[in-house]
Design a protein around this motif. Structure first.
Motif, mmCIF file in Angstrom:
data_model
loop_
_atom_site.group_PDB
_atom_site.id
_atom_site.type_symbol
_atom_site.label_atom_id
_atom_site.label_comp_id
_atom_site.label_asym_id
_atom_site.label_seq_id
_atom_site.Cartn_x
_atom_site.Cartn_y
_atom_site.Cartn_z
ATOM 1 N N SER A 198 0.812 -1.317 0.002
ATOM 2 C CA SER A 198 0.241 -0.187 0.047
ATOM 3 C C SER A 198 0.823 1.333 -0.074
ATOM 4 O O SER A 198 2.209 1.231 0.498
ATOM 5 N N GLN A 199 0.352 2.385 -0.457
ATOM 6 C CA GLN A 199 1.133 3.544 -0.361
ATOM 7 C C GLN A 199 -0.157 4.882 -0.212
ATOM 8 O O GLN A 199 -1.594 4.612 -0.492
ATOM 9 N N PRO A 200 0.296 5.810 0.432
ATOM 10 C CA PRO A 200 -0.797 7.052 0.813
ATOM 11 C C PRO A 200 -1.165 7.503 -0.606
ATOM 12 O O PRO A 200 -0.420 7.814 -1.548
ATOM 13 N N ILE A 201 -2.595 7.821 -0.706
ATOM 14 C CA ILE A 201 -2.807 8.521 -1.766
ATOM 15 C C ILE A 201 -2.218 9.866 -1.970
ATOM 16 O O ILE A 201 -2.205 10.338 -3.271
ATOM 17 N N VAL A 202 -1.450 10.476 -1.090
ATOM 18 C CA VAL A 202 -0.943 11.847 -1.191
ATOM 19 C C VAL A 202 0.126 11.556 -2.149
ATOM 20 O O VAL A 202 0.648 12.803 -2.864
ATOM 21 N N SER A 203 0.739 10.691 -2.349
ATOM 22 C CA SER A 203 1.780 10.252 -3.307
ATOM 23 C C SER A 203 1.539 10.614 -4.873
ATOM 24 O O SER A 203 2.454 10.837 -5.600
ATOM 25 N N PHE A 204 0.217 10.680 -4.994
ATOM 26 C CA PHE A 204 0.006 10.796 -6.436
ATOM 27 C C PHE A 204 -0.061 12.271 -6.654
ATOM 28 O O PHE A 204 -0.753 13.325 -5.947
ATOM 29 N N ARG A 205 0.387 12.811 -7.914
ATOM 30 C CA ARG A 205 0.412 14.115 -8.325
ATOM 31 C C ARG A 205 -0.919 14.816 -8.362
ATOM 32 O O ARG A 205 -1.133 15.984 -7.830
ATOM 33 N N THR A 206 -1.761 13.990 -8.812
ATOM 34 C CA THR A 206 -3.276 14.617 -8.886
ATOM 35 C C THR A 206 -3.862 14.789 -7.540
ATOM 36 O O THR A 206 -4.799 15.438 -7.429
ATOM 37 N N GLN A 207 -3.298 14.047 -6.646
ATOM 38 C CA GLN A 207 -3.852 14.444 -5.173
ATOM 39 C C GLN A 207 -3.105 15.157 -4.634
ATOM 40 O O GLN A 207 -3.773 16.141 -3.771
ATOM 41 N N HIS A 208 -1.776 15.541 -4.442
ATOM 42 C CA HIS A 208 -1.055 16.583 -3.637
ATOM 43 C C HIS A 208 -1.128 17.725 -4.445
ATOM 44 O O HIS A 208 -0.768 18.881 -3.796
ATOM 45 N N GLY A 209 -1.394 17.748 -5.768
ATOM 46 C CA GLY A 209 -1.382 19.138 -6.483
ATOM 47 C C GLY A 209 -2.071 20.076 -6.027
ATOM 48 O O GLY A 209 -1.577 21.177 -5.562
#
Length: 416
Positions: free
Chosen positions: A136-147
């Motif tokens: 698993s990985q935190p969704i914040v790692s995706f650019r679309t999420q943390h952008g």
């Protein structure tokens, strides 16, 4: 909109703007102090019809208030009975403090954005998704999420100092009152639009959780929409301010760096609007002005606000990557102009954003904590512990029955 109904034994009084007529002579719109109720009963001749609750609004009982032959004491009139030389100018002079409300309400958009960015950021750090083969990985790692979260934090950093700069200019008595009011109008216009845009993106990044008021963000969205209308609709303020600037009645403080991207954007929009005005034979109430210039007023005033905000951040020495993120967001939102007039292609604009985000991302948690928003957040999605407490507090129905549901020739047994 004003809250005028009897509530909890609290007497209510207000200032009512009404036309003063003396011996059948119109002496303009004047302010009157009027007692609406004593906390239990409405004053004679005053009717208050309580509207249904406005979405996102908790404390106020918004009402439609009407008056029918309400008798007032002579002292209720604020001012004198004399007819002013200029009725329009007298009215604007009477309501000059509306601009104080415009500025005061707009300043609340910064803490609103802080709280929403904090909720979306902490939720994104907490929630994980499976990603084989690494688990698993935190969704914040995706650019679309943390952008959107990084952009919101950059806005917070810039707009905090823009707020301080605006307040200082607004209270500077050496400036023309119209300039001070224009500074407040530009401040509200740019924050009302930009913050609402970010709140929408932050709510979306929380998925279905972003739709519930108890998670704070959509509640803040609705409050921000109310703020953009209260004390003068942002669009109307833009039309008035831009029209007066285009007509040359006064000017706002110029850009400190005329070569910055945002200063060039502002200058070009202003010059374009002035050229449109020059081609119009009539005055600013002409139909052509209405169709050609008015639709561009908001964009012009927002360009002024963006430039002022960016320069305030530079003056306050906001970290360069946060400044760059703010600048890149404005450029991307107006990409057509920057391509046509500056020669920036889309990849160059995206690279501006990419570099800024890559620099800010390692400090995400630090920036979230530095907002000091945690003590004002009640969203249960902030942590595993608060989510468990929230779930345990919900009204619960537990299944203990057995029944059959018939469909055609088949029988479906369901046990809840």
């Amino acid at each position: 909109m004003p809250a005028t109904s009897p509530q909890l034994g609290l007497p209510r009084v207000g200032v009512v703007m009404a036309r003063l007529i003396v011996d059948e002579e119109d002496r303009g719109i004047k302010p009157f102090v009027v007692w609406f109720n004593d906390g239990k009963e409405m004053n004679k001749g005053i009717t208050s019809m309580v509207l249904l609750r406005r979405a996102g609004s908790k404390p106020l009982d918004h009402c439609i208030t009407t008056f029918n032959h309400v008798r007032l004491q002579k002292s209720a009139l604020l001012g004198d009975l004399q007819k002013p030389m200029d009725l329009r100018e007298s009215f604007h002079s009477t309501i000059w403090r509306v601009s104080v409300g415009t500025l005061a309400l707009a300043t609340t958009l910064v803490p609103i954005l802080k709280r929403s960015a904090f909720v979306a950021g902490k939720y994104s750090l907490r929630r994980h998704v499976n990603r084989p083969p690494n688990g698993s990985q935190p969704i914040v790692s995706f650019r679309t999420q943390h952008g959107p979260i990084l952009h919101a934090l950059a806005q917070v950093a810039v707009y905090e100092h823009y707020t301080d700069e605006t307040v200082c200019n607004f209270v500077d008595m050496r400036l023309d009152i119209r300039v001070r009011q224009g500074i407040a109008a530009a401040f509200e216009a740019v924050l009302a639009n930009d913050v609402q845009s970010s709140l929408f993106a932050l709510s979306e990044r929380c998925g279905a959780q972003g739709l519930f008021e108890y998670n704070n963000i959509i509640e803040s969205q609705l409050e921000a929409r109310g703020i953009s209308i209260a004390e003068g609709d942002a669009l109307v303020l833009c039309i008035r301010l831009a029209s007066e600037l285009i007509l040359g009645r006064y000017s706002l403080p110029p850009a400190g760096n005329q070569q910055s991207l945002l200063a060039r954007y502002e200058k070009c929009l202003f010059q374009y609007c002035c050229r449109l005005r020059a081609r119009i034979d009539g005055d600013h109430r002409d139909d052509t002005f209405n169709t050609d210039v008015l639709p561009r007023c908001q964009a012009l005033v927002e360009a002024i606000g963006y430039r002022m905000a960016y320069e305030a951040a530079q003056k306050a020495q906001v970290p360069p990557d946060l400044q760059n993120s703010f600048e890149a967001r404005v450029v991307l939102q107006n990409s057509g102009w920057f391509t046509e007039n500056i020669g920036l292609d889309m990849q160059a604009m995206l690279d501006m954003e990419l570099r800024a985000m890559d620099s800010i991302l390692p400090r995400l948690e630090q920036l979230l904590d530095s907002t000091d928003a945690e003590q004002y957040c009640t969203a249960p999605i902030l942590s595993d512990q608060s989510w468990v407490r929230f779930i345990s507090s919900l009204k619960t129905y537990r299944g203990n029955g057995s029944f059959n549901a018939q469909k055609g020739n088949s029988t479906l047994a369901a046990k809840i």
